[in-house]
Design a protein around this motif. Structure first.
Motif, PDB file in Angstrom:
ATOM      1  N   UNK A  36       3.599   0.574 -14.293  1.00 28.96           N
ATOM      2  CA  UNK A  36       2.359   1.305 -14.012  1.00 28.96           C
ATOM      3  C   UNK A  36       1.641   0.636 -12.853  1.00 28.96           C
ATOM      4  N   UNK A  37       0.756   1.411 -12.217  1.00 31.23           N
ATOM      5  CA  UNK A  37      -0.127   0.880 -11.175  1.00 31.23           C
ATOM      6  C   UNK A  37      -1.531   0.826 -11.758  1.00 31.23           C
ATOM      7  N   UNK A  38      -2.127  -0.380 -11.751  1.00 32.14           N
ATOM      8  CA  UNK A  38      -3.408  -0.612 -12.404  1.00 32.14           C
ATOM      9  C   UNK A  38      -4.449  -1.022 -11.374  1.00 32.14           C
ATOM     10  N   UNK A  39      -5.619  -0.437 -11.486  1.00 34.03           N
ATOM     11  CA  UNK A  39      -6.712  -0.822 -10.589  1.00 34.03           C
ATOM     12  C   UNK A  39      -7.613  -1.788 -11.345  1.00 34.03           C
ATOM     13  N   UNK A  40      -7.570  -3.069 -10.930  1.00 33.13           N
ATOM     14  CA  UNK A  40      -8.402  -4.084 -11.573  1.00 33.13           C
ATOM     15  C   UNK A  40      -9.742  -4.163 -10.848  1.00 33.13           C
TER      16      UNK A  40
ATOM     17  N   UNK B 252       3.642   9.087  -4.321  1.00 32.05           N
ATOM     18  CA  UNK B 252       3.474   8.215  -5.487  1.00 32.05           C
ATOM     19  C   UNK B 252       4.128   6.868  -5.280  1.00 32.05           C
ATOM     20  N   UNK B 253       3.896   5.970  -6.267  1.00 30.00           N
ATOM     21  CA  UNK B 253       4.452   4.620  -6.219  1.00 30.00           C
ATOM     22  C   UNK B 253       5.860   4.612  -6.819  1.00 30.00           C
ATOM     23  N   UNK B 254       6.667   3.659  -6.316  1.00 25.28           N
ATOM     24  CA  UNK B 254       8.019   3.458  -6.812  1.00 25.28           C
ATOM     25  C   UNK B 254       8.198   1.997  -7.184  1.00 25.28           C
ATOM     26  N   UNK B 255       8.681   1.742  -8.429  1.00 22.57           N
ATOM     27  CA  UNK B 255       8.879   0.357  -8.869  1.00 22.57           C
ATOM     28  C   UNK B 255      10.031  -0.318  -8.127  1.00 22.57           C
ATOM     29  N   UNK B 256      10.931   0.441  -7.539  1.00 22.40           N
ATOM     30  CA  UNK B 256      12.039  -0.158  -6.795  1.00 22.40           C
ATOM     31  C   UNK B 256      11.564  -0.871  -5.535  1.00 22.40           C
ATOM     32  N   UNK B 257      10.358  -0.542  -5.041  1.00 27.27           N
ATOM     33  CA  UNK B 257       9.822  -1.210  -3.854  1.00 27.27           C
ATOM     34  C   UNK B 257       9.201  -2.568  -4.179  1.00 27.27           C
TER      35      UNK B 257
ATOM     36  N   UNK C  97       0.833  -1.209   0.000  1.00 26.04           N
ATOM     37  CA  UNK C  97       0.000   0.000   0.000  1.00 26.04           C
ATOM     38  C   UNK C  97       0.867   1.260   0.000  1.00 26.04           C
ATOM     39  N   UNK C  98       0.330   2.264  -0.571  1.00 25.66           N
ATOM     40  CA  UNK C  98       1.082   3.512  -0.664  1.00 25.66           C
ATOM     41  C   UNK C  98       1.139   4.180   0.709  1.00 25.66           C
ATOM     42  N   UNK C  99       2.337   4.487   1.151  1.00 22.77           N
ATOM     43  CA  UNK C  99       2.518   5.035   2.499  1.00 22.77           C
ATOM     44  C   UNK C  99       2.279   6.533   2.551  1.00 22.77           C
ATOM     45  N   UNK C 100       2.531   7.249   1.455  1.00 23.74           N
ATOM     46  CA  UNK C 100       2.380   8.710   1.456  1.00 23.74           C
ATOM     47  C   UNK C 100       1.866   9.150   0.082  1.00 23.74           C
TER      48      UNK C 100
ATOM     49  N   UNK D  13      -5.340   4.190 -13.642  1.00 17.82           N
ATOM     50  CA  UNK D  13      -4.030   3.866 -14.183  1.00 17.82           C
ATOM     51  C   UNK D  13      -3.079   5.008 -13.846  1.00 17.82           C
ATOM     52  N   UNK D  14      -2.015   4.700 -13.150  1.00 10.64           N
ATOM     53  CA  UNK D  14      -1.034   5.690 -12.717  1.00 10.64           C
ATOM     54  C   UNK D  14       0.366   5.227 -13.104  1.00 10.64           C
ATOM     55  N   UNK D  15       1.244   6.159 -13.292  1.00 11.24           N
ATOM     56  CA  UNK D  15       2.636   5.857 -13.575  1.00 11.24           C
ATOM     57  C   UNK D  15       3.437   5.902 -12.272  1.00 11.24           C
ATOM     58  N   UNK D  16       4.561   5.200 -12.260  1.00 11.94           N
ATOM     59  CA  UNK D  16       5.433   5.238 -11.093  1.00 11.94           C
ATOM     60  C   UNK D  16       6.417   6.386 -11.246  1.00 11.94           C
ATOM     61  N   UNK D  17       7.029   6.760 -10.148  1.00 12.37           N
ATOM     62  CA  UNK D  17       7.900   7.940 -10.143  1.00 12.37           C
ATOM     63  C   UNK D  17       9.329   7.652 -10.562  1.00 12.37           C
TER      64      UNK D  17
END
Length: 261
Positions: free
Chosen positions: A92-96, A30-35, A24-27, A82-86
């Motif tokens: 990408x982050x996709x909501x299914x 935005x999302x990071x693919x490295x996580x 889950x996103x902590x702040x 649909x969001x992009x990572x930073x």
């Protein structure tokens, strides 16, 4: 959502896609693919983008059987679905969402940067078309709601048309190709035949000859008549001979001598 009568079109197909479970996103950064665990994806398969009406669908399917794994309806892009990572352009982050309305967020990534570019452009082109359709519908609605121009005739109104009464235009005269062209003949006139070119004219007889002689005498009346050239020449010689004095007679010397003796 799309209506039942609309057909479904395919916008993009990518044969290789990876799916990841994301924390889950902590702040709000935005999302990071490295996580994510990028080396060990949770699922791999095929991705298809379809459109039905104004709604686009991202479908994750099995490579071999084509069985649907998950899908995400997209009503706007970019948006919450649909969001992009930073930190990368390939993830990408996709909501299914399932048929019951339950939703979850997953990570989707491509091994090739070109595949992620095609995925992004296909969604942008679709929603650009949706925006144009909305603007056209709004302009047509505003035109229908405005007052319409009534061009019909009122009761008792008439109109007069003048047909076939225009001014006649003079026909242009044809111009010759040369610089000095012949004038056109007058209307209704006849052209006189050219003069005869026969030079064998008859000689005037009788009175015509005397007329010519009289004309010659009248034209030569002021000229000086010269005398016979032969007589004039001899007259000159005779006058010159008479003017020369006679030579003196010479005495014989012998006779003189004899007179002295």
């Amino acid at each position: 959502m799309a209506s039942e009568g609309e057909y479904e079109s395919i916008l993009c197909v990518k044969p290789d896609v990876s799916v990841y479970r994301i924390p889950p996103r902590a702040s709000n950064r935005g999302y990071r693919a490295a996580d994510w665990k990028l080396d060990t994806p949770d699922w791999t398969g095929r991705l298809r983008i379809t459109a039905k009406g104004k709604v686009a669908y991202i479908k994750l399917e099995d490579k071999v059987s084509g069985e649907l794994f998950a899908q995400a309806p997209i009503t706007e892009y970019p948006g919450i679905a649909l969001e992009t990572v930073s930190d990368s352009s390939r993830y990408f982050v996709l909501r299914i969402q399932d048929d019951n309305g339950r939703s979850a967020f997953i990570g989707v990534g491509f091994g090739d940067r070109g595949d992620s570019f095609d995925f992004n452009v296909a969604l942008q082109d679709h929603f650009k078309w949706v925006k144009q359709e909305d603007e056209l519908s709004k302009s047509s609605q505003s035109a229908d709601s405005g007052p319409k121009l009534d061009l019909g005739f009122k009761e008792g109104q008439t109109i007069t048309l003048n047909i076939g009464q225009g001014k006649k235009r003079d026909k242009p005269r044809p111009q010759s190709s040369g610089g000095f062209g012949l004038l056109p003949p007058p209307p209704g006139g006849k052209i006189a035949p050219p003069p005869s070119s026969n030079h064998n004219t008859e000689q005037p007889s009788g009175g015509a000859e005397t007329g010519c002689l009289l004309e010659l005498d009248s034209s030569n009346s002021n000229t000086v008549v010269q005398s016979n050239p032969s007589s004039d020449l001899w007259g000159d010689f005779s006058s010159s001979a008479s003017s020369v004095p006679p030579p003196a007679s010479r005495q014989d010397p012998s006779s003189g001598n004899w007179v002295q003796f």
